[in-house]
Design a protein around this motif. Sequence first.
Motif, short mmCIF file in Angstrom:
data_model
loop_
_atom_site.label_atom_id
_atom_site.label_comp_id
_atom_site.label_asym_id
_atom_site.label_seq_id
_atom_site.Cartn_x
_atom_site.Cartn_y
_atom_site.Cartn_z
N LEU A 1 -8.34 -15.72 0.06
CA LEU A 1 -8.84 -16.44 -1.11
C LEU A 1 -9.62 -15.45 -1.98
O LEU A 1 -10.30 -14.57 -1.47
N GLU A 2 -9.51 -15.64 -3.29
CA GLU A 2 -10.22 -14.80 -4.24
C GLU A 2 -11.28 -15.61 -4.97
O GLU A 2 -11.06 -16.78 -5.29
N LEU A 3 -12.41 -14.99 -5.22
CA LEU A 3 -13.48 -15.56 -6.02
C LEU A 3 -13.72 -14.59 -7.17
O LEU A 3 -13.98 -13.40 -6.93
N LEU A 4 -13.58 -15.06 -8.39
CA LEU A 4 -13.73 -14.22 -9.58
C LEU A 4 -14.94 -14.69 -10.38
O LEU A 4 -15.17 -15.91 -10.50
N HIS A 5 -15.69 -13.75 -10.95
CA HIS A 5 -16.80 -14.10 -11.84
C HIS A 5 -17.08 -12.93 -12.77
O HIS A 5 -16.70 -11.79 -12.49
N GLN A 6 -17.76 -13.22 -13.86
CA GLN A 6 -18.12 -12.16 -14.80
C GLN A 6 -19.26 -11.31 -14.23
O GLN A 6 -20.04 -11.78 -13.42
N VAL A 7 -19.34 -10.06 -14.70
CA VAL A 7 -20.33 -9.13 -14.16
C VAL A 7 -21.77 -9.54 -14.45
O VAL A 7 -22.69 -9.11 -13.76
N ASP A 8 -21.97 -10.38 -15.44
CA ASP A 8 -23.33 -10.82 -15.78
C ASP A 8 -23.78 -12.03 -14.97
O ASP A 8 -24.74 -12.70 -15.34
N ASN A 9 -23.13 -12.29 -13.84
CA ASN A 9 -23.45 -13.44 -13.01
C ASN A 9 -23.81 -12.98 -11.59
O ASN A 9 -23.03 -13.16 -10.65
N PRO A 10 -24.99 -12.37 -11.42
CA PRO A 10 -25.36 -11.88 -10.09
C PRO A 10 -25.51 -12.99 -9.05
O PRO A 10 -25.33 -12.74 -7.86
#
Length: 184
Positions: free
Chosen positions: A138-147
């Motif tokens: 499974l993959e989890l993707l998020h933007q870099v500005d979301n620590p």
Amino acid sequence: MSVTLRVAGTASGPELELRCWRLDDVPALLDAHRDPGLRSRVRQPLTTPAEARRWIDGNRQAWAAGRSFSFAVCQPAADDNRLVACVVLKNVLPGRLGAEVGYWTAAAARGRGVAPRALTAVTDWAFTRFAATGLSHLELLHQVDNPASCRVAEKTGYDFVEVLPARPPFPLDGHRHVRRFTPR
């Protein structure tokens, strides 16, 4: 097919119930989408009851088709089954090795361990339900500005794999985290 997942409460987090979305969730869904933090992270913030009903109907249709499974995450012991988050498993196809998970947490529930616990429940369910049809990760993707999403990924065993370049509709680079199925 209807699935309900239950997550026991902990010293730091409430009991959780993960279930299919219902039309009576519209008011709580709209309330969650009023939060500017949530609105900045979702592709299409919901602003009207009609939009929320269409979103719920679309999720229910995707569930029935077996390709996407969106769970309303509720806190059953407080405030009459209060909505606290959403976790989705998407892009599930027989024979396809990977699928994607995503989530959001309502403002009032952030920092209470809701996201990691709900994501773990859906991850475990996904591997139990779909590993036999080929699901291996499974993959989890998020933007870099979301620590905060990086912390949730780490807490739930999703390893950081790479930085992804920005592409519409996402204006910033992203992180890709992966969790692999390990038979017990």
